[in-house]
Motif scaffolding. Structure first.
Motif, short mmCIF file in Angstrom:
data_model
loop_
_atom_site.label_atom_id
_atom_site.label_comp_id
_atom_site.label_asym_id
_atom_site.label_seq_id
_atom_site.Cartn_x
_atom_site.Cartn_y
_atom_site.Cartn_z
N LYS A 323 0.81 -1.22 0.00
CA LYS A 323 0.00 0.00 0.00
C LYS A 323 0.85 1.27 0.00
N GLU A 324 2.00 1.26 0.67
CA GLU A 324 2.77 2.49 0.78
C GLU A 324 3.57 2.81 -0.48
N GLY A 325 4.27 1.82 -1.00
CA GLY A 325 5.02 2.07 -2.23
C GLY A 325 4.08 2.50 -3.34
N LEU A 326 2.97 1.79 -3.46
CA LEU A 326 2.00 2.10 -4.51
C LEU A 326 1.39 3.48 -4.30
N THR A 327 1.09 3.82 -3.06
CA THR A 327 0.44 5.11 -2.82
C THR A 327 1.43 6.27 -2.95
N VAL A 328 2.68 6.05 -2.58
CA VAL A 328 3.68 7.10 -2.82
C VAL A 328 3.84 7.30 -4.34
N PHE A 329 3.90 6.21 -5.08
CA PHE A 329 3.98 6.36 -6.53
C PHE A 329 2.81 7.17 -7.04
N ARG A 330 1.63 6.88 -6.53
CA ARG A 330 0.44 7.62 -6.98
C ARG A 330 0.52 9.09 -6.59
N ASP A 331 0.98 9.38 -5.37
CA ASP A 331 1.05 10.80 -5.00
C ASP A 331 2.15 11.52 -5.79
N GLN A 332 3.22 10.80 -6.12
CA GLN A 332 4.26 11.43 -6.95
C GLN A 332 3.72 11.78 -8.33
N GLU A 333 2.97 10.87 -8.90
CA GLU A 333 2.40 11.12 -10.22
C GLU A 333 1.38 12.25 -10.17
N PHE A 334 0.61 12.28 -9.11
CA PHE A 334 -0.38 13.35 -8.91
C PHE A 334 0.33 14.71 -8.85
N SER A 335 1.34 14.80 -8.00
CA SER A 335 2.05 16.09 -7.88
C SER A 335 2.70 16.48 -9.21
N ALA A 336 3.25 15.49 -9.90
CA ALA A 336 3.87 15.78 -11.19
C ALA A 336 2.82 16.31 -12.17
N ASP A 337 1.68 15.64 -12.25
CA ASP A 337 0.62 16.10 -13.15
C ASP A 337 0.12 17.49 -12.76
N ARG A 338 0.06 17.75 -11.47
CA ARG A 338 -0.46 19.03 -11.00
C ARG A 338 0.43 20.21 -11.40
N THR A 339 1.71 19.96 -11.67
CA THR A 339 2.56 21.08 -12.07
C THR A 339 2.15 21.59 -13.45
N GLY A 340 1.53 20.72 -14.24
CA GLY A 340 0.99 21.15 -15.53
C GLY A 340 2.03 21.39 -16.61
N SER A 341 3.28 20.99 -16.40
CA SER A 341 4.27 21.18 -17.46
C SER A 341 5.32 20.08 -17.41
N ASP A 342 6.01 19.91 -18.55
CA ASP A 342 7.08 18.91 -18.59
C ASP A 342 8.21 19.28 -17.65
#
Ligand code: ARG
Ligand code: ZN
Length: 884
Positions: A323-342
């Motif tokens: 649950k933790e590795g998977l959820t950290v991966f998900r929050d990392q992807e979320f934060s990355a997407d939220r920046t809105g740029s490459d």
């Protein structure tokens, strides 16, 4: 507490629970010095078990009564020892009524039911529920819960638990009650209650399927001006999980509650997430850009747990990374997407890898090294580690790298289809990924079972006649505790090629029809050669793009090649990496020079490269800031066989000072060009500018002029936000301006007075001093006497003691061992109050065996002195492993 060896729990000893629970009905009569808890639990014999014994865990409980199927039990109907209550020969269907008494006011461990600023909170992960009532406190026992809370209405007007509010009302004598029902089956670690004098910001929010849900952020009175960012973050999290993974909120109500006394970051209790205030409260006056970003990511993290953790949970605690590795991966992807740029995505990736290297690599190379799925533990709370979380997230990321985004999504879909409502294992996750994509991933399992950071060596050979490039990759993994021999991992290595002009050369592996700018090679053997074809010239190789695997890459590249990558790589991560490698080379050499008393110098080509980055206005300021920040002292230490912390500090300071003076004009310009005038906005674009500007300021303060001190003082005075204010003050204190200018001392006092009523800012005030290379141990001792200092509040203890022991290399490692004695003394004090937090402090000494002999000795003395004392199981495990 004892000085004996704690018992070791083995992963392979797992057995299924003898009895399962379908429902538990809990009643709390809340009072600080005696809360009575009545639990009515329906048990059913588990047909998969041949034991007829009901085993319940309990700790620090006063047992009042136990009734089984209407009959009061007396010993020897049950046995009570070693924190377990056992009832032998139980029938198939059992209803147990258990009444216990607990003392929240005496609970300083912050596990189970405790009090913070007069309000009640719980923390049950991992094994805190057993401090509330006798129960099978293991994640594979999932039940539906009904919870009724009774309390004085005036003192505790708000009564919250998981799920939906189904009833509430007033009672005689100024009391009231609330009844909550959680329709989803959950393990006990996801139980929560909150009771007290709290206020909330609330909103209804429409889900993708048209359903309206109620969202609330609960805080202490006076903090409502600090909740909007958390609320926004929650709404973004909900929307992101819908769009990226098709996962919807399954409850009618979702609550976040902030608490000042909390051991960790936050907790994903079903529908009632409880957070450290640090990850909720923000406004421009008190929070920095970093705080804003952290809040968004932690709110996301806990929300994403609703599916990856709550709906599908762990069979046992060895599976924690499921649950933790998977959820950290998900929050990392979320934060990355939220920046809105490459470039925003790259910034996030660089920051995450920096943390991995800074904290996880040392862990994986030290006495606490353990696999992502550990084989044994003594105290599970010690295993909420960067290996489980951050390396675990890298492991999940590798599935996506190997299977592609769509393949990964297919795997996730199958995972939920198979396991929704169940407690499962890391192997189940791997099987879902493999089956959904028709791939054999059996070798990938080694990422879960083998500890240590793999080393990958890359050698290249260009054949101009045949226009081929052969890449020979070999891997090895150093021994770790309990694991001497390692098998080869499946390692995805992303490769790109640049020509002499810095343009991409398409990568095509011999025998394949596809060519792409970045190609993922799958290294599966100990040594393997890949041949790339149609390579028209000898390229500059960009290896391990975007950090495609959590490994240490050993690849000889010349300064010229690294400079070429720094200037041209289309992979922003590797562009940054090239700069770090150029700096690291010099930092290691400088550290040796310091130790050998040789003169220190820095070459012009390197300074020029830094200048080029600094003045390259086409490059995102946030990326420039990262590129111009030198590898940290810890990351430098990681590269050395023998660690001399103060030599590292001196070398790094020399390099910073040289870069400061050589590029003074350019730093000035960067400072002026990146001012963010007008209203404060915590958006990535502005935050990036502030970061670069404040980095420039910190370099400028190392130049030999007092003008820049005044510049920083002005910034402090004029700042309309905490980021600029704190950056100015931190740089002033850390640079030594404090010694030159009495004003700095005044600012430090001003800061304290100004924010006296904002505990999170007072934490910053302590941290900025405890981490300063100019703060002596005497000053730290004085700060410990400050009325605002307390051991009881983990954030406060961390800001001062951890700040000094973990993040002040120059002072902590004093030659006379005074830093280590300080550590020993306060470790013992803290251990009596809060073992979980103490055990984290114990880890400061992880690397002591690699220190230079003059430090190793005093460090060992301090460790042995601690080891002789009575210690909690938490701290005992760490100290024993460090010394072993
Ligand atoms: N599951 C929580 C999170 O990752 C962490 C809780 C850990 N708590 C503890 N006492 N070990 O968000
Ligand atoms: Zn988590």
């Amino acid at each position: 507490m004892n000085t004996a060896q704690p018992e070791t729990i083995q992963r392979l000893d797992y057995t299924v629970p003898s009895f399962l629970v379908d429902h538990i009905d809990l009643t709390f009569d809340l009072a600080p010095s005696a809360t009575s808890v009545s639990a009515t639990t329906r048990f059913k014999h588990n047909p998969a078990s041949d034991s007829r014994e009901i085993v319940l865990n309990g700790q620090d409980l006063e047992l009042v009564k136990i009734v089984m199927n209407g009959r009061t039990l007396e010993k020897p109907d049950y046995a009570l020892d070693h924190g377990e209550l056992r009832i032998p020969n139980a029938p198939d269907d059992v209803t147990l009524v258990i009444d216990t008494l607990v003392r929240p006011d005496k609970n300083t461990s912050l596990m189970g039911l405790y009090i913070s600023n007069g309000n009640f909170f719980t923390q049950c992960e991992a094994e805190g529920f057993r401090k509330i009532t006798y129960y099978p406190d293991r994640p594979d026992v999932m039940a539906s819960y009904t919870v009724t809370l009774f309390a004085d209405k005036k003192k505790y007007p708000v009564l919250l638990s998981n799920g939906n509010l189904v009833d509430q009302g007033d009672l005689p004598k100024g009391r009231h009650f609330a009844k909550w029902e959680d329709p989803f089956k959950k393990p006990s670690y996801l139980f929560a209650l909150v009771a007290g004098n709290l206020v909330c910001q609330e909103e209804t929010f429409r889900l993708a399927d048209g359903r309206d849900v109620l969202l609330q952020v609960w805080v202490e009175d006076g903090n409502l001006d600090k909740t909007p960012h958390a609320m926004e973050s929650l709404k973004h999290s909900i929307a992101w999980d819908e769009s990226r993974f098709g996962l919807e909120l399954d409850l009618d109500r979702f609550m976040i509650v902030a608490v000042s006394d909390f051991n960790m970051g936050a907790m994903e209790n079903k529908g009632l997430n409880i957070f450290n205030t640090r990850y909720v409260l923000a406004n421009p006056r008190i929070a920095t850009d970093q705080d804003y970003a952290n809040i968004e990511s932690v709110v996301g993290h806990e929300y994403f747990h609703n599916w990856t953790g709550d709906r599908v949970t762990c069979r046992d605690w060895f599976q924690l990374s499921l649950k933790e590795g998977l959820t950290v991966f998900r929050d990392q992807e979320f934060s990355a997407d939220r920046t809105g740029s490459d470039s925003g995505r790259a910034v996030k990736r660089i920051e995450d890898v920096r943390t991995l290297r800074q904290v996880q690599f040392p862990e994986d190379a030290g006495p606490m090294a353990h696999p992502v799925r550990p084989d044994s533990y003594q105290e599970i709370n010690n295993f909420y580690t960067v290996t489980i979380y951050e390396k675990g997230a890298e492991v999940v990321r590798m599935y996506q790298t190997l299977l592609g985004r769509d393949g990964f999504k297919k795997g996730m879909d199958l995972y939920f289809k198979r396991h929704d409502g169940n407690a499962v294992t890391c192997a189940d996750f791997l099987a879902a990924m493999a089956d959904a994509n028709g791939r054999d991933l059996s070798q990938f399992e080694l990422w879960y079972s083998q500890a240590g950071t793999p080393r990958v060596k890359l050698e290249s050979d260009y054949d101009s006649l045949n226009r081929t490039l052969s890449l020979t990759l070999s891997q090895s993994c150093p021994p770790t505790p309990g694991q001497t021999e390692k098998k080869p991992f499946l390692i995805p290595i992303a490769i790109g090629l640049l020509d002499a002009h810095g343009k991409e050369i398409p990568v095509r592996v011999k025998g394949s029809d596809n060519a792409s700018d970045t190609c993922v090679l799958e290294l599966t053997q100990e040594k393997q050669t890949f041949t790339l074809v149609d390579v028209p010239e000898k390229p500059v190789i960009s290896a391990l793009r975007n950090f495609s695997a959590p490994v240490i890459l050993e690849f000889e590249q010349t300064d010229e090649e690294l400079l070429h990558l720094l200037a041209n790589d289309t992979d922003s991560f590797n562009r940054w990496e090239a700069g770090q490698r150029l700096a690291m080379r010099r930092l290691l050499e400088l550290t040796h020079a310091v130790r050998e008393n040789r003169p220190l110098t820095l070459d012009k080509p390197f300074i020029d490269a830094f200048r080029t980055v600094l003045t390259n206005t086409s490059l995102d300021p946030a990326l420039r800031e990262l590129a111009l920040t030198l590898p940290s002292e810890t990351i430098i230490a990681e590269k050395m066989d023998e660690i001399d912390p103060r030599a590292i500090h001196t070398a790094r300071q020399f390099m910073r000072k040289t870069l400061a003076n050589a590029l003074e004009k350019e730093w000035q310009k960067a400072y002026k060009n990146n001012l963010t005038d007008g209203e404060y906005r915590p958006i990535p674009q502005d935050a990036g500018k502030r970061a670069l500007k404040n980095l420039a300021l910190s370099y400028l303060l190392l130049c030999d002029s007092t003008d820049t001190c005044h510049m920083a003082i002005d910034q402090y005075r004029q700042a309309n936000n905490m980021t600029d204010r704190l950056a100015a003050l931190t740089s002033l204190v850390h640079s030594g301006c404090m010694q030159k200018l009495p004003e700095v001392k005044e600012l430090l006092e001003h800061f304290y007075k100004e924010y006296e009523n904002e505990p999170l800012v007072i934490d910053k005030w302590f941290s900025l001093q405890s981490t300063s290379p100019t703060t002596s141990i005497e000053s730290i001792r004085e700060l410990m006497e400050h009325p605002a200092f307390t051991f009881r509040n983990p954030n406060r203890a961390r800001s001062l003691i951890f700040g000094f022991c973990h993040n002040n290399m120059a002072q902590f490692h004093a030659e006379d061992g005074s830093g280590y004695e300080f550590w020993a003394k306060y470790l013992l004090e803290l251990d009596r109050i809060n073992p979980q937090v103490a055990a984290r402090l114990a880890r400061c000494m992880d690397q002591y065996k690699r220190y230079v002999p003059s430090l190793r000795q005093p460090a060992e003395r301090a460790l042995k002195q601690v080891s002789k004392q009575e210690l909690s199981r938490d701290t005992r495990e760490i100290i024993n492993k460090t010394l072993s």
